[in-house]
Design a protein around this motif. Structure first.
Motif, PDB file in Angstrom:
ATOM      1  N   TYR A  10       0.248  -1.102  -0.201  1.00  0.00           N
ATOM      2  CA  TYR A  10       0.058   0.163   0.080  1.00  0.00           C
ATOM      3  C   TYR A  10       1.069   1.196  -0.174  1.00  0.00           C
ATOM      4  O   TYR A  10       1.859   1.070   0.760  1.00  0.00           O
ATOM      5  CB  TYR A  10      -1.149   0.390   0.645  1.00  0.00           C
ATOM      6  CG  TYR A  10      -1.936   0.803   0.966  1.00  0.00           C
ATOM      7  CD1 TYR A  10      -3.312   0.969   0.437  1.00  0.00           C
ATOM      8  CD2 TYR A  10      -1.442   2.539   2.282  1.00  0.00           C
ATOM      9  CE1 TYR A  10      -3.674   1.695   0.298  1.00  0.00           C
ATOM     10  CE2 TYR A  10      -3.087   3.225   1.949  1.00  0.00           C
ATOM     11  CZ  TYR A  10      -4.083   3.217   1.511  1.00  0.00           C
ATOM     12  OH  TYR A  10      -4.980   4.429   1.588  1.00  0.00           O
ATOM     13  N   ASN A  11      -0.100   2.379  -0.484  1.00  0.00           N
ATOM     14  CA  ASN A  11       1.240   3.397  -0.659  1.00  0.00           C
ATOM     15  C   ASN A  11       0.221   4.540   0.073  1.00  0.00           C
ATOM     16  O   ASN A  11      -0.450   4.958  -0.191  1.00  0.00           O
ATOM     17  CB  ASN A  11       1.468   3.786  -2.254  1.00  0.00           C
ATOM     18  CG  ASN A  11       1.675   3.321  -3.070  1.00  0.00           C
ATOM     19  OD1 ASN A  11       3.276   2.833  -3.036  1.00  0.00           O
ATOM     20  ND2 ASN A  11       1.238   3.221  -4.473  1.00  0.00           N
ATOM     21  N   LEU A  12       1.722   4.750   1.218  1.00  0.00           N
ATOM     22  CA  LEU A  12       1.185   5.727   1.473  1.00  0.00           C
ATOM     23  C   LEU A  12       2.144   7.081   1.696  1.00  0.00           C
ATOM     24  O   LEU A  12       3.497   6.659   2.146  1.00  0.00           O
ATOM     25  CB  LEU A  12       1.573   5.558   3.408  1.00  0.00           C
ATOM     26  CG  LEU A  12       1.026   6.703   4.737  1.00  0.00           C
ATOM     27  CD1 LEU A  12       0.338   7.245   4.508  1.00  0.00           C
ATOM     28  CD2 LEU A  12       1.390   5.561   5.972  1.00  0.00           C
ATOM     29  N   GLY A  13       1.841   8.466   1.406  1.00  0.00           N
ATOM     30  CA  GLY A  13       2.814   9.298   1.120  1.00  0.00           C
ATOM     31  C   GLY A  13       3.558   9.006   0.062  1.00  0.00           C
ATOM     32  O   GLY A  13       3.061   7.917  -0.601  1.00  0.00           O
ATOM     33  N   TYR A 261      -2.235  10.652   7.168  1.00  0.00           N
ATOM     34  CA  TYR A 261      -3.085  10.197   7.738  1.00  0.00           C
ATOM     35  C   TYR A 261      -3.931  10.953   8.755  1.00  0.00           C
ATOM     36  O   TYR A 261      -2.813  11.731  10.262  1.00  0.00           O
ATOM     37  CB  TYR A 261      -2.856   8.553   8.262  1.00  0.00           C
ATOM     38  CG  TYR A 261      -2.330   8.085   9.164  1.00  0.00           C
ATOM     39  CD1 TYR A 261      -2.252   8.029  10.487  1.00  0.00           C
ATOM     40  CD2 TYR A 261      -0.017   7.460   8.880  1.00  0.00           C
ATOM     41  CE1 TYR A 261      -0.622   8.239  11.476  1.00  0.00           C
ATOM     42  CE2 TYR A 261       0.289   7.709   9.720  1.00  0.00           C
ATOM     43  CZ  TYR A 261       0.215   7.705  11.134  1.00  0.00           C
ATOM     44  OH  TYR A 261       0.761   7.745  12.267  1.00  0.00           O
ATOM     45  N   LEU A 262      -5.065   9.936   9.291  1.00  0.00           N
ATOM     46  CA  LEU A 262      -5.603  10.300  10.731  1.00  0.00           C
ATOM     47  C   LEU A 262      -5.985   9.468  11.292  1.00  0.00           C
ATOM     48  O   LEU A 262      -6.005   8.100  11.111  1.00  0.00           O
ATOM     49  CB  LEU A 262      -6.918  11.109  10.179  1.00  0.00           C
ATOM     50  CG  LEU A 262      -7.761  11.382  11.510  1.00  0.00           C
ATOM     51  CD1 LEU A 262      -7.186  12.836  12.461  1.00  0.00           C
ATOM     52  CD2 LEU A 262      -9.488  11.605  11.388  1.00  0.00           C
ATOM     53  N   HIS A 263      -5.160   9.128  12.632  1.00  0.00           N
ATOM     54  CA  HIS A 263      -5.314   7.847  13.491  1.00  0.00           C
ATOM     55  C   HIS A 263      -5.813   7.811  14.373  1.00  0.00           C
ATOM     56  O   HIS A 263      -6.206   9.074  15.186  1.00  0.00           O
ATOM     57  CB  HIS A 263      -3.715   8.085  13.890  1.00  0.00           C
ATOM     58  CG  HIS A 263      -3.679   6.278  14.522  1.00  0.00           C
ATOM     59  ND1 HIS A 263      -2.284   6.380  14.769  1.00  0.00           N
ATOM     60  CD2 HIS A 263      -3.971   5.147  14.381  1.00  0.00           C
ATOM     61  CE1 HIS A 263      -2.721   4.951  15.894  1.00  0.00           C
ATOM     62  NE2 HIS A 263      -3.711   4.800  15.808  1.00  0.00           N
ATOM     63  N   GLY A 293      -7.731  14.993   3.094  1.00  0.00           N
ATOM     64  CA  GLY A 293      -6.640  14.306   3.953  1.00  0.00           C
ATOM     65  C   GLY A 293      -6.649  13.139   4.077  1.00  0.00           C
ATOM     66  O   GLY A 293      -7.877  12.762   2.742  1.00  0.00           O
ATOM     67  N   MET A 294      -5.354  12.445   3.333  1.00  0.00           N
ATOM     68  CA  MET A 294      -5.412  11.407   2.466  1.00  0.00           C
ATOM     69  C   MET A 294      -5.584   9.759   3.372  1.00  0.00           C
ATOM     70  O   MET A 294      -6.422   9.053   2.317  1.00  0.00           O
ATOM     71  CB  MET A 294      -3.851  11.183   2.302  1.00  0.00           C
ATOM     72  CG  MET A 294      -3.406  12.443   1.634  1.00  0.00           C
ATOM     73  SD  MET A 294      -1.777  12.457   2.028  1.00  0.00           S
ATOM     74  CE  MET A 294      -1.391  10.765   0.556  1.00  0.00           C
TER      75      MET A 294
END
Length: 365
Positions: A10-13, A261-263, A293-294
């Motif tokens: 998975y691509n995160l940023g 991300y929002l955790h 937001g991503m």
């Protein structure tokens, strides 16, 4: 056979994670007397490098931010070097690691702080809460309300901590704005009784968090910064009279900053998921994304079926697991293949040696 999205890259940023299983930040109280990570900590994180992302344990940004005995910092050269050994070990195992930046605010005891000072807080309101110091479990101390210039100075400490995290080799950072610690204390009206620019209205109470985010974006790009919130939690004697309005504003503003991300801790920290009916989590997630937001990372009591379902139904992009990762260094492999999980030994959660820390077995058939 198709691999479920939870276990797929998975691509995160601009990072590519090996899967969407995140190791949540877990306080383990095993730093040395200088609040530096030690070799035992290197082994612990290295063992868990198969997580898509490790969020390292909450780490104080400055000596005044410590709230518990033997928690690590990120403000000295020794601490940076200690963390560097950890990030190197995780990277050698093809893992990714994030540092959670922490200031506990009023959840501390004077014994743990420089010159036995009073804990710092938005308002001088003592928490009905406990902490650990050299005497064991004790009541927290009376806090002192921060002056405006001290708040501005703390924002700079977050920036210094982010710079130090970068020097230590962390792939990204997470701002801890949850669980009744300093930033959360500014957000909520039970703990913030200020009448200046940092108190009163929702916009003013959110100012400290947003100023911290705006400043650390100059160190790490927004797409490598996460933020953790706990809108329904009353952990550490925290609460708000209108959490939905408060967090609707907070997540919208975080979204506008296009952070990675929002955790979200869904429900009570370490407790029931339906703790506060005033909070609509689905609405907060939607607001974060609709404002730019991503990714959404969810947390609280997830097991395999629940995690897979959340991904399938677009309720989350990443799932954070806490206690399961503590007892299962190879948790991703166990979840994906339906292997049994090790049982955690609660007596070894906080402080101690390798027992209950680095001696949990990997699965072998």
């Amino acid at each position: 056979m198709t691999i479920h999205a939870l276990y797929s890259p998975y691509n995160l940023g601009n990072l590519t994670l090996n899967n969407r299983c995140v190791m949540a930040p877990l306080t383990r109280n095993r730093a040395n007397a200088d609040r530096e990570p030690v070799d035992m900590n290197v082994t612990y994180y290295e063992q868990r490098a198969s997580a898509g992302l490790i969020i390292a344990e909450a780490t104080q940004i400055c000596p005044e931010g410590q709230g518990y005995i033997s928690t690590p910092g990120i403000y000295s050269e020794g601490q940076i070097q200690g963390w560097k050994k950890i990030t190197n070990a995780v990277h050698q195992k093809n893992g990714k690691i994030c540092l959670q930046l922490w200031h506990v605010g009023r959840i501390s005891h004077s014994e743990l702080l420089p010159n036995n000072m009073a804990p710092q807080a938005p308002s001088a309101i003592r928490a009905k809460a406990k902490t650990f110091n050299s005497k064991g479990l004790v009541d927290v101390s009376d806090p002192k309300a921060l002056e405006v210039n001290e708040i501005k100075s703390l924002t700079k400490k977050y920036v210094e901590a982010a710079l130090n995290a970068k020097k230590a080799g962390f792939d990204m950072i997470e701002v801890h704005a949850a669980n009744g610690y300093l930033i959360d204390q500014f957000l909520r009206d039970k703990t913030n009784h200020r009448t200046d620019e940092f108190g009163g209205s929702i916009e003013n109470r959110a100012r400290f968090l947003l100023e911290v985010i705006d400043e650390i974006i100059k160190v790490y790009p927004a797409n490598l910064i996460g933020c953790r919130i706990s809108p329904a939690s009353t952990f550490n004697d925290i609460d708000d009279s209108d959490p939905q309005s408060l967090y609707s504003y907070v997540v919208s503003e975080l979204g506008k900053r296009k952070i990675a991300y929002l955790h979200i801790i869904e429900g009570e920290t370490g407790g029931p998921r339906d703790a506060n009916p005033k909070v609509n989590f689905a609405e907060l997630k939607k607001l974060f994304k609709s404002h730019g937001g991503m990714n959404i990372m969810t947390n609280n009591g997830y097991h395999k079926a629940m995690a897979e379902s959340a991904i399938d139904n677009n309720e989350a992009d990443l799932i954070a697991f806490g206690v399961p990762f503590l007892a299962n260094p190879d948790l991703v492999n166990r979840l994906e293949n339906n292997y049994p999980l090790n049982k955690p030994d609660q007596k070894t959660f906080y402080g101690g040696t390798e027992k209950g820390y680095t001696d949990y077995p990997f699965y072998s058939s």
